[in-house]
Design a protein around this motif. Sequence first.
Motif, mmCIF file in Angstrom:
data_model
loop_
_atom_site.group_PDB
_atom_site.id
_atom_site.type_symbol
_atom_site.label_atom_id
_atom_site.label_comp_id
_atom_site.label_asym_id
_atom_site.label_seq_id
_atom_site.Cartn_x
_atom_site.Cartn_y
_atom_site.Cartn_z
ATOM 1 N N SER A 79 0.830 -1.204 0.000
ATOM 2 C CA SER A 79 0.000 0.000 0.000
ATOM 3 C C SER A 79 0.866 1.256 0.000
ATOM 4 C CB SER A 79 -0.910 0.025 1.229
ATOM 5 O OG SER A 79 -1.743 -1.105 1.230
ATOM 6 N N VAL A 80 1.945 1.220 0.775
ATOM 7 C CA VAL A 80 2.833 2.382 0.847
ATOM 8 C C VAL A 80 3.425 2.654 -0.540
ATOM 9 C CG1 VAL A 80 4.992 3.250 1.843
ATOM 10 C CG2 VAL A 80 3.338 2.044 3.294
ATOM 11 N N GLU A 81 3.823 1.583 -1.201
ATOM 12 C CA GLU A 81 4.373 1.680 -2.553
ATOM 13 C C GLU A 81 3.352 2.349 -3.490
ATOM 14 O OE1 GLU A 81 7.366 0.695 -3.298
ATOM 15 O OE2 GLU A 81 7.275 1.039 -5.478
ATOM 16 N N SER A 82 2.136 1.820 -3.401
ATOM 17 C CA SER A 82 1.057 2.314 -4.256
ATOM 18 C C SER A 82 0.800 3.803 -3.984
ATOM 19 C CB SER A 82 -0.191 1.478 -3.981
ATOM 20 O OG SER A 82 -1.333 2.121 -4.429
ATOM 21 N N TYR A 83 0.840 4.193 -2.717
ATOM 22 C CA TYR A 83 0.630 5.603 -2.354
ATOM 23 C C TYR A 83 1.723 6.470 -2.966
ATOM 24 C CZ TYR A 83 0.229 9.857 0.441
ATOM 25 O OH TYR A 83 0.093 11.167 0.834
ATOM 26 N N LYS A 84 2.948 5.988 -2.855
ATOM 27 C CA LYS A 84 4.076 6.770 -3.370
ATOM 28 C C LYS A 84 4.018 6.890 -4.890
ATOM 29 C CE LYS A 84 7.192 6.374 0.496
ATOM 30 N NZ LYS A 84 8.214 5.577 1.180
#
Length: 472
Positions: free
Chosen positions: A431-436
């Motif tokens: 999710s963090v990856e996707s947010y970034k």
Amino acid sequence: MRYQPVIGLEIHAELLTDSKVFCTCQNEFGGSENTRVCPRCSGLPGTLPLLNMGAVRLAAKAGFATDCTVNNYSAFDRKNYFYPDLPKAYQITQFEYPICTDGHITVTGGKDIRINRIHIEEDAGKLVHDDYEGISMADYNRCGVPLIEIVTEPDFRSVEEVQDFVEQIALRLKYAGVCDARMEQGSMRVDVNISIMPVGSAEFGTRAELKNLNSLKAIGRAIEYEINRQSEILDNGGTVVQETRRYNDNHGDTKALRSKEEAHDYRYFPEPDIPPVMLSDEDMEEIKNSMPEMPQIRFARYTEEYGLPEEDSRLIISNKDFSDFYDEAVKINPDYKQISNLMLVELLRHLNESEKSVLDLPFSPADLAELVKMSTDGVVSKNAAKDILKIMFDNGGKPMEIAKNNGFIMDNDASGLEEIVNQVISENADSVESYKNGNQKVFGFLMGQVVRIAGKGANPKLAKDLLTEKLK
Ligand code: ADP
Ligand code: ZN
Ligand code: MG
């Protein structure tokens, strides 16, 4: 529009007395036929009417509620006509000397609608038609129920003005405890007199009187129908005849009941069996002082002093108990806007869903005032305040105790929260990856995870700031 409608109202309202107006029979809606009758209200010869002063008081209150002059002297007359639901063959009413005169109500657009008079009279009974047997039966339970009739000048020029007036009258009568004003049950009945004239004309046309209107919507539809009907007549070179018409809500049309030619000659004369009503100035003061603050005064206070939007103010005053509750709460915590918000959004939703009234609440206005203070002081978050309100609504209890017992007290400890934020970030690498990569929606999900672990006491602003910071 080529024609200008001209409208005047006659409104009958049943008074909330315990007994009937000229006898001691119970004044109550419903019941088996002819169980609330006595020799007086069923019109037996030799009986005498005895005036219920409670009805006089309520009529005077109706006058004060509508800025009328309440007269020191008023008197009763007999209105003679023959009909099976009227066993005496006359109705006792006030003709020459009504109790109230010359009132007014300001409607939308700031226009004053003049009230010509308010008088006291008795209701008639009801006919029950049995089409199968081909007979009609008389139920006298309603005979002698006290009524007021409010008669306006023909000052209305639109449906909106009429509907606003009727709404205001109903609300004021309810506030003053005069009438419960339930149009669908017939405790308040509105007759609409309507004529049309060419736009720009100063001369009123011939009017029709519309009966059987039992909702604001029906009033609107009946007026629209009648404007069209009368316009067509005038367009075709005809003339409108003065008559009484019955509105049919299923068809949305009006049909002639009786024309002016068939109108009764009522042969009014003074009622010899009831002395005139004398109210002293002291009586007047006493009655006036027993009245609660009227809704239009509250509306002005809410909008002008408290700065509430008109729509919110209208919603609060639309129920006196709700408005009383609000007033008590802001006396303790004068945070007008926040208390209004919590009551109009959260509390009102719970009340509607459970079909309860504020009178049923297991907590006090002071409890609600405290809850709002806890929220604005940052003791609990806004969301926690909503949860606390729901618990108070279901089980009662003090907001501070509920907050403590459920871990709702806002935790402003940043280091504890920081640990949780770190944990959520490491456990949700995808999710963090996707947010970034620009997927903003994931932020809500991550916040949800933080709150889930940190509990309802988490300071949402702090959590949001920390998460934003860490995600950079
Ligand atoms: P009446 O004496 O025939 O009963 P009123 O003057 O008392 O007549 O009026 C009865 C009702 O009709 C009132 O509500 C009044 O405002 C209304 N009214 C009177 N004249 C007109 C008109 N030309 N057009 C519409 N309404 C009218
Ligand atoms: Zn009786
Ligand atoms: Mg009249």
